[in-house]
Write an enzyme that holds these catalytic residues in place. Structure first.
Site, PDB file in Angstrom:
ATOM      1  CG  HIS A 191      -1.636   1.387   1.896  1.00  0.00           C
ATOM      2  ND1 HIS A 191      -2.387   2.118   0.859  1.00  0.00           N
ATOM      3  CD2 HIS A 191      -1.149   2.046   2.689  1.00  0.00           C
ATOM      4  CE1 HIS A 191      -2.762   3.094   1.448  1.00  0.00           C
ATOM      5  NE2 HIS A 191      -2.018   3.047   2.557  1.00  0.00           N
ATOM      6  CG  PHE A 192       4.295   2.175   2.836  1.00  0.00           C
ATOM      7  CD1 PHE A 192       5.315   2.072   2.357  1.00  0.00           C
ATOM      8  CD2 PHE A 192       3.904   1.421   4.170  1.00  0.00           C
ATOM      9  CE1 PHE A 192       6.644   1.581   3.138  1.00  0.00           C
ATOM     10  CE2 PHE A 192       4.979   0.555   4.596  1.00  0.00           C
ATOM     11  CZ  PHE A 192       6.218   0.775   4.141  1.00  0.00           C
TER      12      PHE A 192
HETATM   13 FE1  HAS Z   1      -2.216   4.687   4.169  1.00  0.00          FE
HETATM   14  C1  HAS Z   1      -0.743   2.614   6.302  1.00  0.00           C
HETATM   15  C2  HAS Z   1      -5.453   4.300   5.247  1.00  0.00           C
HETATM   16  C3  HAS Z   1      -3.613   7.289   2.015  1.00  0.00           C
HETATM   17  C4  HAS Z   1       0.894   5.927   3.429  1.00  0.00           C
HETATM   18  N1  HAS Z   1      -0.268   4.284   4.715  1.00  0.00           N
HETATM   19  C5  HAS Z   1       0.062   3.212   5.810  1.00  0.00           C
HETATM   20  C6  HAS Z   1       1.441   3.324   5.829  1.00  0.00           C
HETATM   21  C7  HAS Z   1       1.775   4.403   5.123  1.00  0.00           C
HETATM   22  C8  HAS Z   1       0.756   5.018   4.380  1.00  0.00           C
HETATM   23  C9  HAS Z   1       3.192   4.660   5.027  1.00  0.00           C
HETATM   24  O1  HAS Z   1      -6.803   2.662   7.519  1.00  0.00           O
HETATM   25  C10 HAS Z   1       2.202   2.241   6.765  1.00  0.00           C
HETATM   26  C11 HAS Z   1       2.500   2.761   8.431  1.00  0.00           C
HETATM   27  C12 HAS Z   1       3.471   2.048   8.770  1.00  0.00           C
HETATM   28  O2  HAS Z   1       4.470   2.052   8.782  1.00  0.00           O
HETATM   29  O3  HAS Z   1       2.786   1.166   9.739  1.00  0.00           O
HETATM   30  N2  HAS Z   1      -4.008   5.112   3.712  1.00  0.00           N
HETATM   31  C13 HAS Z   1      -5.277   4.871   4.243  1.00  0.00           C
HETATM   32  C14 HAS Z   1      -6.401   5.578   3.691  1.00  0.00           C
HETATM   33  C15 HAS Z   1      -6.024   6.473   2.618  1.00  0.00           C
HETATM   34  C16 HAS Z   1      -4.626   6.354   2.738  1.00  0.00           C
HETATM   35  C17 HAS Z   1      -7.793   5.423   3.880  1.00  0.00           C
HETATM   36  N3  HAS Z   1      -1.586   6.274   2.924  1.00  0.00           N
HETATM   37  C18 HAS Z   1      -2.188   7.039   2.026  1.00  0.00           C
HETATM   38  C19 HAS Z   1      -1.395   8.012   1.450  1.00  0.00           C
HETATM   39  C20 HAS Z   1      -0.247   7.797   1.905  1.00  0.00           C
HETATM   40  C21 HAS Z   1      -0.407   6.644   2.815  1.00  0.00           C
HETATM   41  C22 HAS Z   1      -1.975   9.141   0.528  1.00  0.00           C
HETATM   42  C23 HAS Z   1       1.236   8.324   1.787  1.00  0.00           C
HETATM   43  C24 HAS Z   1       1.260   9.266   1.055  1.00  0.00           C
HETATM   44  N4  HAS Z   1      -3.058   3.310   5.569  1.00  0.00           N
HETATM   45  C25 HAS Z   1      -4.501   3.437   5.869  1.00  0.00           C
HETATM   46  C26 HAS Z   1      -4.431   2.674   6.938  1.00  0.00           C
HETATM   47  C27 HAS Z   1      -3.324   2.161   7.214  1.00  0.00           C
HETATM   48  C28 HAS Z   1      -2.209   2.726   6.422  1.00  0.00           C
HETATM   49  C29 HAS Z   1      -5.670   2.120   7.716  1.00  0.00           C
HETATM   50  C30 HAS Z   1      -2.652   1.002   8.542  1.00  0.00           C
HETATM   51  C31 HAS Z   1      -2.665  -0.177   7.838  1.00  0.00           C
HETATM   52  C32 HAS Z   1      -2.341  -0.931   8.982  1.00  0.00           C
HETATM   53  O4  HAS Z   1      -2.770  -1.987   9.520  1.00  0.00           O
HETATM   54  O5  HAS Z   1      -0.978  -1.191   9.329  1.00  0.00           O
HETATM   55  C33 HAS Z   1      -6.709   7.168   1.556  1.00  0.00           C
HETATM   56  O6  HAS Z   1      -6.429   8.573   1.754  1.00  0.00           O
HETATM   57  C34 HAS Z   1      -6.675   6.802   0.314  1.00  0.00           C
HETATM   58  C35 HAS Z   1      -7.656   7.540  -0.412  1.00  0.00           C
HETATM   59  C36 HAS Z   1      -7.266   7.794  -2.285  1.00  0.00           C
HETATM   60  C37 HAS Z   1      -7.970   7.467  -3.114  1.00  0.00           C
HETATM   61  C38 HAS Z   1      -7.323   7.661  -4.396  1.00  0.00           C
HETATM   62  C39 HAS Z   1      -7.872   8.835  -5.163  1.00  0.00           C
HETATM   63  C40 HAS Z   1      -7.271   8.772  -6.382  1.00  0.00           C
HETATM   64  C41 HAS Z   1      -6.708   9.959  -7.051  1.00  0.00           C
HETATM   65  C42 HAS Z   1      -6.060   9.865  -8.563  1.00  0.00           C
HETATM   66  C43 HAS Z   1      -6.946  10.200  -9.530  1.00  0.00           C
HETATM   67  C44 HAS Z   1      -6.266   9.818 -10.859  1.00  0.00           C
HETATM   68  C45 HAS Z   1      -6.111  10.571 -11.999  1.00  0.00           C
HETATM   69  C46 HAS Z   1      -5.707   9.955 -13.163  1.00  0.00           C
HETATM   70  C47 HAS Z   1      -6.951  12.129 -11.922  1.00  0.00           C
HETATM   71  C48 HAS Z   1      -9.286   7.022  -2.831  1.00  0.00           C
HETATM   72  C49 HAS Z   1      -6.681  11.226  -6.345  1.00  0.00           C
HETATM   73  C50 HAS Z   1      -6.587  10.162 -14.474  1.00  0.00           C
HETATM   74  C51 HAS Z   1      -5.741   9.461 -15.626  1.00  0.00           C
HETATM   75  C52 HAS Z   1      -5.816   9.944 -16.753  1.00  0.00           C
HETATM   76  C53 HAS Z   1      -4.760   9.081 -17.742  1.00  0.00           C
HETATM   77  C54 HAS Z   1      -6.261  11.332 -17.489  1.00  0.00           C
END
Ligand code: HAS
Length: 568
Positions: free
Chosen positions: A394-395
């Site tokens: 994930h990260f």
């Molecule tokens: Fe996370 C664990 C939940 C986002 C980083 N996360 C981690 C750890 C890191 C990390 C480093 O609920 C490990 C920590 C450790 O060492 O123990 N995370 C989430 C959730 C989100 C999320 C709900 N995480 C991030 C982001 C990080 C990051 C951002 C770094 C920058 N995370 C968790 C949880 C854990 C966790 C638990 C604990 C797990 C465990 O059990 O240890 C949300 O913010 C994600 C929402 C994002 C979206 C994606 C939206 C997409 C977009 C792109 C659009 C694309 C386009 C392309 C426009 C729903 C905005 C168009 C393409 C064309 C060609 C035109």
């Protein structure tokens, strides 16, 4: 275009040459140090992947070094990897990027540049204080430094200085902003400056948790003033900061996706109002969600875990709004470049521009990282994936891709802008972006499956683990191949940046910061989207509600009994 909006957009264009000389010098230092950290920290990555498939280079590596400065074990290497990549590369790059972008967005130099110079000095001193014990194997505590693992006191003091330095950098931005506000009382804050300053405010509130953890719980314990420490309370303070930390990494990428990339795509920002709202929502919601990292911790009441889980899902909304707004902005670019049909505009996007391509690929990887994040956030699914290889899967898609690949993309215009030299090779830069994309797809897919299907643990020297099953091999190999491709991609990046900086040839026209104009400048921004008070009050209230009772109860029952262990 309305007069107010036109003035904000024109700010960068009207600055006299040489206006931002000091800012540029500071930025170059911050970004340069960030890159050195990533180079050292990143080079540990392929070694970890090789260890997992039984190729252990650490014994050979431990023979290379000066005195006791050397990498002696998998865990020491993993600590260097996490601290240098996740904490140092990100923080230094972000402060450098903001030092460049905020003054330009406001159309004026930093009002007290010495404050930002002090920030740089504090952060560098802190970095050296933290890095030396890591390299001497005196701080093998991984980047989360959970007690009762114990490190040299200099490691913690160094981290404190890096954080304090970043606060001082924030102070320098606020002073500049206040001065701008005084001179422009009726103007709305230009989007890039507002978004960057909101990010900094969020960071300053968030880091109160880790500051309390280190200053009150850890340092007295490491110095022997208390007989033990309370790991549960320490972890709770850590994650008070630890989750908003991930949005401190992400929001600068969002500054670029909203405020800069649409311009690079030849389009406009689809809704500036929505973009502003997204940043305010991140201020309010980033902090009161940290308990989702502690779902399995026995000392945290279930009810509060549920509150944090619900707030985490609320935090999903601003990222969905981002996906919609950024995609719509890119569509305006693709169509302006002659794209037609439902999806035909995608092929017209500037895929030959490495700065653009790196950032668009970063967005695509973030879709998968986001889906994984939502899985983590689910109270019951988390039980299946917590502490397994799924989490690094994930990260690496989030901080390792959405953020890092975006920072690469930014540096493909920022390094030429700072050096006055053209990017050494656009082709190599494109190859770098695509190899990072492919390497990350392979590695994160392998890690996710290893964690979910087999429960393979994270942070483990799997090459030496007796419980590894033969069924894990294909995924281990896939992840290792991904890791090696990422290593090659990293070399392409550093080689290209170095070749750019060292080249003699100067650019005919200096690269400028891209600034996206709003698609509808005639729509006025409502006052509440440019006003701090309601958002700050809501932020503090929500933190008090979500963390107050948990912390009061933990502090009332504090248990300073864990003596601590030193890992060598
Ligand atoms: Fe996370 C664990 C939940 C986002 C980083 N996360 C981690 C750890 C890191 C990390 C480093 O609920 C490990 C920590 C450790 O060492 O123990 N995370 C989430 C959730 C989100 C999320 C709900 N995480 C991030 C982001 C990080 C990051 C951002 C770094 C920058 N995370 C968790 C949880 C854990 C966790 C638990 C604990 C797990 C465990 O059990 O240890 C949300 O913010 C994600 C929402 C994002 C979206 C994606 C939206 C997409 C977009 C792109 C659009 C694309 C386009 C392309 C426009 C729903 C905005 C168009 C393409 C064309 C060609 C035109």
């Amino acid at each position: 275009m309305s007069k107010r909006n036109a003035k904000a957009t024109a700010a960068v264009a009207t600055a006299a040459p040489g206006t931002f000389k000091r800012e540029d010098r500071l930025t170059a230092w911050f970004i340069g140090i960030a890159m050195v950290a990533l180079f050292i920290g990143g080079s540990m990555g392929p070694l970890q992947k090789l260890e997992h498939v039984g190729i252990n280079w650490y014994p050979a590596l431990s023979k290379i070094g000066i005195g006791s400065v050397r990498i002696a074990s998998y865990y020491q290497g993993l600590t260097a990897h996490g601290v240098l990549n996740a904490l140092v590369w990100t923080t230094f790059f972000i402060v450098g990027f903001f030092t460049y972008a905020i003054p330009r967005s406001l159309g004026r130099p930093l009002s007290k540049p010495r404050v930002n110079l002090i920030a740089l000095i504090l952060m560098v001193v802190g970095l050296v204080m933290a890095a030396v014990p890591i390299l001497m194997n005196l701080a093998t505590v991984l980047y989360t430094f959970y007690p009762p693992m114990k490190a040299s006191v200099f490691f913690y003091l160094g981290l404190v200085l890096v954080v304090v330095g970043s606060w001082v950098a924030g102070l320098g931005y606020y002073l500049t902003y206040w001065q701008w506000r005084k001179d422009n009382p009726s103007q709305k804050t230009p989007f890039i400056a507002l978004a960057a300053i909101i990010t900094m405010v969020m960071w300053q509130i968030a880091t109160l948790g880790v500051a309390t953890e280190i200053l009150v719980l850890i340092i007295p314990w490491v110095l022997g003033w208390t007989a033990g420490t309370d790991p549960q309370l320490a972890r709770t303070f850590f994650w008070f900061t630890g989750h908003p930390l991930v949005y401190f990494w992400l929001l600068p990428a969002y500054v670029s996706w909203y405020g800069m990339v649409p311009k690079q795509a030849g389009g406009k920002l689809f809704s500036e109002q929505l973009a502003r709202l997204v940043f305010w929502l991140f201020l309010v919601l980033s902090i009161p969600v940290g308990l989702h990292h502690q779902f399995v911790d026995p000392g945290v009441p279930q009810g509060w875990k549920t509150v944090h889980a619900i707030l985490t899902y609320a935090l999903f909304l601003p990222s969905m709004a981002t996906a919609f707004t950024v995609a719509a902005s890119l569509e305006t670019g693709g169509r302006a470049r002659g794209g037609t049909g439902l999806l035909g505009w995608i092929t017209k996007l500037p895929w030959g521009n490495p700065s653009y391509t790196a950032q668009n690929l970063a967005m695509i990887l973030f879709v998968f990282g986001g889906i994984g994040g939502l899985t983590n956030a689910s109270y019951n699914l988390n039980l299946a994936v917590h502490n397994t290889a799924w989490v690094p899967g994930h990260f690496h898609l989030t901080v390792g891709s959405a953020v890092t690949l975006t920072f690469f993309g930014i540096s493909y215009w920022l390094v030429p802008a700072l050096s006055g030299k053209p990017l050494a090779s656009r082709k190599v830069a494109l190859a770098q972006a695509w190899t990072w994309f492919i390497g990350m797809l392979l590695m994160s897919n392998g890690l996710h499956i290893l964690g979910l299907n087999f429960g393979a643990p994270r942070r483990s020297a799997l090459g030496a683990a007796p419980y590894v099953d033969a069924a894990w091999n294909p995924m281990q190999i896939e992840a290792a191949i991904g890791g090696i491709i990422l290593g090659i991609s990293g070399l392409l990046y550093f080689g290209n940046v170095l070749a750019t900086v060292l080249a003699r040839k100067r650019a005919d026209v200096r690269e400028e910061m891209p600034v996206a104009e709003p698609l509808h400048p005639e729509y006025a921004t409502p006052g509440w989207l440019d006003s701090w008070k309601p958002w700050l009050v809501t932020t503090v209230l929500l933190i008090l509600i979500a963390y107050g009772p948990v912390l009061v109860s933990m502090i009332a029952n504090i248990n300073l009994t864990a003596p601590g262990v030193q890992i060598r």
